[in-house]
Motif scaffolding. Structure first.
Motif, PDB file in Angstrom:
ATOM      1  N   GLN A 110      -6.655  49.982 -24.758  1.00  0.00           N
ATOM      2  CA  GLN A 110      -7.892  50.757 -24.832  1.00  0.00           C
ATOM      3  C   GLN A 110      -7.631  52.221 -24.496  1.00  0.00           C
ATOM      4  OE1 GLN A 110     -11.077  49.132 -22.461  1.00  0.00           O
ATOM      5  NE2 GLN A 110     -10.780  47.035 -23.205  1.00  0.00           N
ATOM      6  N   LEU A 111      -6.892  52.445 -23.423  1.00  0.00           N
ATOM      7  CA  LEU A 111      -6.655  53.800 -22.940  1.00  0.00           C
ATOM      8  C   LEU A 111      -5.822  54.629 -23.912  1.00  0.00           C
ATOM      9  CD1 LEU A 111      -5.972  52.787 -19.260  1.00  0.00           C
ATOM     10  CD2 LEU A 111      -7.774  54.389 -19.976  1.00  0.00           C
ATOM     11  N   THR A 112      -4.734  54.054 -24.406  1.00  0.00           N
ATOM     12  CA  THR A 112      -3.843  54.841 -25.264  1.00  0.00           C
ATOM     13  C   THR A 112      -4.421  55.048 -26.660  1.00  0.00           C
ATOM     14  OG1 THR A 112      -2.610  52.822 -25.859  1.00  0.00           O
ATOM     15  CG2 THR A 112      -1.763  54.161 -24.033  1.00  0.00           C
ATOM     16  N   GLU A 113      -5.306  54.142 -27.107  1.00  0.00           N
ATOM     17  CA  GLU A 113      -5.869  54.290 -28.446  1.00  0.00           C
ATOM     18  C   GLU A 113      -7.158  55.094 -28.466  1.00  0.00           C
ATOM     19  OE1 GLU A 113      -6.271  50.489 -30.301  1.00  0.00           O
ATOM     20  OE2 GLU A 113      -4.108  50.315 -30.716  1.00  0.00           O
ATOM     21  N   THR A 114      -7.947  55.017 -27.395  1.00  0.00           N
ATOM     22  CA  THR A 114      -9.266  55.676 -27.414  1.00  0.00           C
ATOM     23  C   THR A 114      -9.423  56.755 -26.352  1.00  0.00           C
ATOM     24  OG1 THR A 114     -10.348  54.150 -25.858  1.00  0.00           O
ATOM     25  CG2 THR A 114     -10.219  53.459 -28.170  1.00  0.00           C
ATOM     26  N   GLY A 115      -8.544  56.771 -25.359  1.00  0.00           N
ATOM     27  CA  GLY A 115      -8.701  57.730 -24.274  1.00  0.00           C
ATOM     28  C   GLY A 115      -9.737  57.326 -23.262  1.00  0.00           C
ATOM     29  N   SER A 116     -10.217  56.080 -23.355  1.00  0.00           N
ATOM     30  CA  SER A 116     -11.189  55.590 -22.383  1.00  0.00           C
ATOM     31  C   SER A 116     -11.005  54.091 -22.217  1.00  0.00           C
ATOM     32  CB  SER A 116     -12.619  55.894 -22.837  1.00  0.00           C
ATOM     33  OG  SER A 116     -12.906  55.204 -24.035  1.00  0.00           O
ATOM     34  N   ALA A 117     -11.600  53.551 -21.169  1.00  0.00           N
ATOM     35  CA  ALA A 117     -11.531  52.109 -20.937  1.00  0.00           C
ATOM     36  C   ALA A 117     -12.713  51.678 -20.084  1.00  0.00           C
ATOM     37  CB  ALA A 117     -10.223  51.733 -20.244  1.00  0.00           C
ATOM     38  N   ASP A 118     -13.137  50.469 -20.320  1.00  0.00           N
ATOM     39  CA  ASP A 118     -14.152  49.831 -19.483  1.00  0.00           C
ATOM     40  C   ASP A 118     -13.751  48.368 -19.359  1.00  0.00           C
ATOM     41  OD1 ASP A 118     -16.374  49.309 -17.972  1.00  0.00           O
ATOM     42  OD2 ASP A 118     -17.745  49.196 -19.692  1.00  0.00           O
ATOM     43  N   PRO A 150     -14.488  57.132 -15.659  1.00  0.00           N
ATOM     44  CA  PRO A 150     -15.645  58.013 -15.468  1.00  0.00           C
ATOM     45  C   PRO A 150     -15.379  59.419 -15.987  1.00  0.00           C
ATOM     46  CG  PRO A 150     -14.513  57.582 -13.388  1.00  0.00           C
ATOM     47  CD  PRO A 150     -13.910  56.669 -14.390  1.00  0.00           C
ATOM     48  N   LEU A 151     -14.117  59.778 -16.157  1.00  0.00           N
ATOM     49  CA  LEU A 151     -13.710  61.038 -16.784  1.00  0.00           C
ATOM     50  C   LEU A 151     -12.809  60.714 -17.970  1.00  0.00           C
ATOM     51  CD1 LEU A 151     -12.779  63.108 -13.587  1.00  0.00           C
ATOM     52  CD2 LEU A 151     -14.865  63.314 -14.962  1.00  0.00           C
ATOM     53  N   PRO A 152     -12.734  61.596 -18.977  1.00  0.00           N
ATOM     54  CA  PRO A 152     -11.889  61.321 -20.139  1.00  0.00           C
ATOM     55  C   PRO A 152     -10.426  61.126 -19.740  1.00  0.00           C
ATOM     56  CG  PRO A 152     -13.378  63.148 -20.594  1.00  0.00           C
ATOM     57  CD  PRO A 152     -13.494  62.852 -19.130  1.00  0.00           C
ATOM     58  N   ALA A 153      -9.758  60.208 -20.432  1.00  0.00           N
ATOM     59  CA  ALA A 153      -8.348  59.916 -20.139  1.00  0.00           C
ATOM     60  C   ALA A 153      -7.444  60.214 -21.324  1.00  0.00           C
ATOM     61  CB  ALA A 153      -8.201  58.447 -19.730  1.00  0.00           C
ATOM     62  N   ARG A 154      -7.950  60.956 -22.293  1.00  0.00           N
ATOM     63  CA  ARG A 154      -7.154  61.319 -23.450  1.00  0.00           C
ATOM     64  C   ARG A 154      -6.274  62.525 -23.151  1.00  0.00           C
ATOM     65  NH1 ARG A 154      -5.028  59.025 -26.722  1.00  0.00           N
ATOM     66  NH2 ARG A 154      -6.702  58.211 -28.014  1.00  0.00           N
ATOM     67  N   VAL A 155      -5.030  62.513 -23.618  1.00  0.00           N
ATOM     68  CA  VAL A 155      -4.129  63.651 -23.527  1.00  0.00           C
ATOM     69  C   VAL A 155      -4.037  64.279 -24.908  1.00  0.00           C
ATOM     70  CG1 VAL A 155      -1.772  64.423 -23.066  1.00  0.00           C
ATOM     71  CG2 VAL A 155      -2.794  62.636 -21.641  1.00  0.00           C
ATOM     72  N   SER A 177      -1.635  57.718 -18.531  1.00  0.00           N
ATOM     73  CA  SER A 177      -1.462  59.170 -18.413  1.00  0.00           C
ATOM     74  C   SER A 177      -0.012  59.566 -18.628  1.00  0.00           C
ATOM     75  CB  SER A 177      -1.934  59.639 -17.039  1.00  0.00           C
ATOM     76  OG  SER A 177      -3.321  59.452 -16.875  1.00  0.00           O
ATOM     77  N   GLN A 178       0.911  58.816 -18.003  1.00  0.00           N
ATOM     78  CA  GLN A 178       2.328  59.113 -18.172  1.00  0.00           C
ATOM     79  C   GLN A 178       2.764  58.956 -19.628  1.00  0.00           C
ATOM     80  OE1 GLN A 178       3.500  56.181 -15.033  1.00  0.00           O
ATOM     81  NE2 GLN A 178       4.837  57.820 -14.343  1.00  0.00           N
ATOM     82  N   ALA A 179       2.362  57.838 -20.255  1.00  0.00           N
ATOM     83  CA  ALA A 179       2.801  57.549 -21.616  1.00  0.00           C
ATOM     84  C   ALA A 179       2.221  58.544 -22.617  1.00  0.00           C
ATOM     85  CB  ALA A 179       2.410  56.129 -21.989  1.00  0.00           C
ATOM     86  N   GLN A 180       0.945  58.870 -22.464  1.00  0.00           N
ATOM     87  CA  GLN A 180       0.347  59.838 -23.384  1.00  0.00           C
ATOM     88  C   GLN A 180       0.970  61.223 -23.218  1.00  0.00           C
ATOM     89  OE1 GLN A 180      -3.987  59.696 -24.293  1.00  0.00           O
ATOM     90  NE2 GLN A 180      -4.042  58.324 -22.518  1.00  0.00           N
TER      91      GLN A 180
END
Length: 307
Positions: free
Chosen positions: A126-134, A145-150, A77-80
């Motif tokens: 995963q998070l910084t490239e797709t906005g999601s992770a599992d 469980p909620l979108p993580a894309r900025v 979240s901080q980096a995006q």
């Protein structure tokens, strides 16, 4: 090869304002990037976001956020956010951290740092490239469980690692975009660091890694006096095994032995040695240690070389 500086305002009334002022000076000198360390003070991704938005001529980076005491979801979240604020000019550096600061500061055991780095990078990518992770690892879990894309950071965030040891270099070559070696001289880069991370990247089918060499350096006519100041300033790193090892591999005994100190001609020659050793970027640190006049003189030379 691009050239930047690490910003460390000395005794500012306001660290954010002082960092912006220094960044504007760096841009005016012709430098390419400004970098910010992370300890227990200012939040470096946020600081980079503010400075990068105020000074659009510069790329900005964090060097480096320890993976202990952080979580990939929060750091993503901080980096995006920093990436969106700077319109694609933010670079995130990660570090293994140290046993001393991890256990004393966070009260958590400094165990299996390379395994933690691998899991952290996997989830963060995963998070910084797709906005999601599992991601469900042995040491970390990161799910969304909620979108993580900025919005504004869809292009992702370059991930770099302050790696110098063989295991960390292997992980960095496989999973990161490059490395941020610190207090590693040209000999250590050419003989040990660059070949290891490049081989790991090639084996993983990844592009050639960026090699962002962080170099303590000052332009001066009194090299002996300045090196003596740097000896005191850098002594902390000699207590840390990874730094002690790379200092020795660089041909030094003390951290200051690896610093680049001398007049314009001598410093320019040393920067060329870093380039020849495989550095794609050089970032000068500790330029403030010998006072403002020496810092400005150093930045002037670095800006000329960057141009």
């Amino acid at each position: 090869m691009t050239i930047g500086v690490a910003l460390n305002p000395t005794d500012p009334a306001n660290q954010i304002d002082a960092s912006v002022r220094l960044a504007k000076e760096a841009a005016a000198a012709g430098l390419c990037s400004a970098w910010f360390g992370q300890t227990f003070g200012a939040d470096s991704p946020l600081l980079a976001a503010v400075v990068g938005r105020e000074v659009p001529e510069l790329h900005v980076g964090t060097s480096a956020v320890p993976v202990f005491g952080r979580h990939p979801l929060v750091l993503s979240s901080q980096a995006q956010t920093a990436q969106a604020a700077t319109h694609g000019r933010y670079h995130l550096g990660l570090a293994l951290g140290t046993k001393l600061l991890t256990e004393a500061g966070f009260g958590i055991p400094y165990t299996r740092p390379v395994a933690r780095l691998r899991e952290f990078l996997t989830a963060l990518r995963q998070l910084t490239e797709t906005g999601s992770a599992d991601f469900h690892g042995e040491l970390l879990t990161a799910t969304t469980p909620l979108p993580a894309r900025v919005p504004g950071a869809e292009a992702g965030v370059p991930l770099l690692v302050a790696a110098m040891g063989p295991k960390a270099l292997r992980v960095s070559g496989e999973l990161a975009d490059g490395i941020l070696p610190y207090i590693a001289g040209p000999r250590a880069l050419a003989d040990h660091i660059v070949p290891a991370v490049t081989a790991a990247a090639e084996a993983a089918g990844r592009p050639a890694p960026r090699i962002v060499a962080l170099v303590n350096g000052i332009v001066t006519d009194d090299a002996d006096a300045v090196r003596a100041r740097l000896t005191d300033h850098l002594a902390f790193y000699e207590q840390i095994p990874s730094y002690a090892r790379v200092i020795e591999l660089s041909g030094g005994r003390r951290a200051a032995d690896v610093a680049v100190v001398g007049d314009e001609k001598a410093v320019a020659e040393e920067i060329r040695r870093y380039r020849d050793a495989g550095a794609t970027e050089v970032v000068f640190s500790a330029t403030e240690v010998a006072g403002e006049a020496a810092r400005r003189r150093t930045w002037q030379l670095l800006g000329e070389l960057a141009g």
